[in-house]
Write an enzyme that holds these catalytic residues in place. Sequence first.
Site, mmCIF file in Angstrom:
data_model
loop_
_atom_site.group_PDB
_atom_site.id
_atom_site.type_symbol
_atom_site.label_atom_id
_atom_site.label_comp_id
_atom_site.label_asym_id
_atom_site.label_seq_id
_atom_site.Cartn_x
_atom_site.Cartn_y
_atom_site.Cartn_z
ATOM 1 N N ASP A 18 31.077 45.910 36.721
ATOM 2 C CA ASP A 18 32.173 45.758 37.677
ATOM 3 C C ASP A 18 31.611 46.158 39.038
ATOM 4 O OD1 ASP A 18 34.906 45.384 38.554
ATOM 5 O OD2 ASP A 18 35.041 47.548 38.776
ATOM 6 N N SER A 19 32.422 45.964 40.083
ATOM 7 C CA SER A 19 31.966 46.349 41.416
ATOM 8 C C SER A 19 31.871 47.873 41.553
ATOM 9 C CB SER A 19 32.937 45.811 42.467
ATOM 10 O OG SER A 19 34.227 46.354 42.247
ATOM 11 N N TYR A 50 34.381 43.479 45.584
ATOM 12 C CA TYR A 50 34.089 42.084 45.286
ATOM 13 C C TYR A 50 35.198 41.154 45.812
ATOM 14 C CZ TYR A 50 30.228 42.744 41.870
ATOM 15 O OH TYR A 50 29.021 43.011 41.249
ATOM 16 N N CYS A 81 35.441 42.764 35.057
ATOM 17 C CA CYS A 81 35.821 42.503 36.441
ATOM 18 C C CYS A 81 36.479 41.129 36.500
ATOM 19 C CB CYS A 81 34.566 42.525 37.316
ATOM 20 S SG CYS A 81 34.896 41.999 39.004
ATOM 21 N N CYS A 191 43.172 43.017 37.938
ATOM 22 C CA CYS A 191 41.970 43.617 38.521
ATOM 23 C C CYS A 191 41.780 44.915 37.753
ATOM 24 C CB CYS A 191 42.179 43.887 40.010
ATOM 25 S SG CYS A 191 40.880 44.918 40.728
ATOM 26 N N THR A 192 40.563 45.171 37.314
ATOM 27 C CA THR A 192 40.350 46.330 36.438
ATOM 28 C C THR A 192 40.548 47.674 37.148
ATOM 29 O OG1 THR A 192 37.965 46.111 36.813
ATOM 30 C CG2 THR A 192 38.870 45.133 34.798
ATOM 31 N N HIS A 193 40.673 47.639 38.478
ATOM 32 C CA HIS A 193 41.001 48.865 39.209
ATOM 33 C C HIS A 193 42.505 49.190 39.113
ATOM 34 C CE1 HIS A 193 37.086 48.224 41.122
ATOM 35 N NE2 HIS A 193 37.174 49.403 41.688
#
Length: 267
Positions: A18-19, A50, A81, A191-193
């Site tokens: 991921d970023s 990203y 991501c 979004c994985t965040h």
Amino acid sequence: MSTLNHNNLSKKPVGFFDSGVGGLSVYARFRKLLPYENTLYYGDLANMPYGNKTKEELIGFARKILDFYKEKDVKAVVIACNTSSAQAYDEVKNDYEFNIYPIIQSCAKIIASMDYGKIGVFATAATVKSGVYTRELQKYNKNLKVLEIPCPNWVPIVENSRYKDASSIEDVKKQLDKMEKFSPEKIILGCTHYPYLLSLLKEFAPKELFIDPAEIFVNYIKTDLEKSCLLNSSGGQETFYVSANPESFMTHSKIFYNVNKKPICTQ
Ligand code: DGL
């Protein structure tokens, strides 16, 4: 393939990327579900976020990390991501011998089959621009209405742990108000965040409204590894890599996952 070959293959690590720390929302669930896998995690902090990058840039970042994982002799790579899954996966998927699992495409069929009429998606600008969520979901349920809303400020809030700032709260509320007009039955945190904003989101909307695809995703990967006889029952080692700022990764990962040794900086 002989059992011996399968045994050797299964011991190889699974790479994640991921970023930044966001992909740990997937990684943590994976470790819980499959604690005996050897795993590698790569946070591309040098290129984070990203979400505001071009397709060409995102393809370049993905290739660099996939080449790195090829060197590490992985058995599979998990694109933890959404942005990279949306913009880069199709371009790189046939260039490597190991399995590549993209979060959006792996979860779409399962989410589409849940039989909702209207689904909202919060995602990065690059993911929304790709239209991949809408396309993938409608591929399996053509009557499904999908609204994707970009939330460009949310990744910096998470990467810098700014959950309590008035501006963060205001921005979360603003995006929810926009989404409310569409009256979705569910909202995908695309979004994985974003799952790390749930404590904030649930102040304005019921927690049950949100889908964190991570759970669906890791179950999908487990089933697929099982089918290919690639599950490991005797490993469990983990190593973390970053392309920049290992200290920042250590600090901001704390609430997501216990990263117990300093990540190796690759640049
Ligand atoms: N966490 C990533 C995603 O799922 C990338 C976010 C970013 O760096 O903008 O899209």
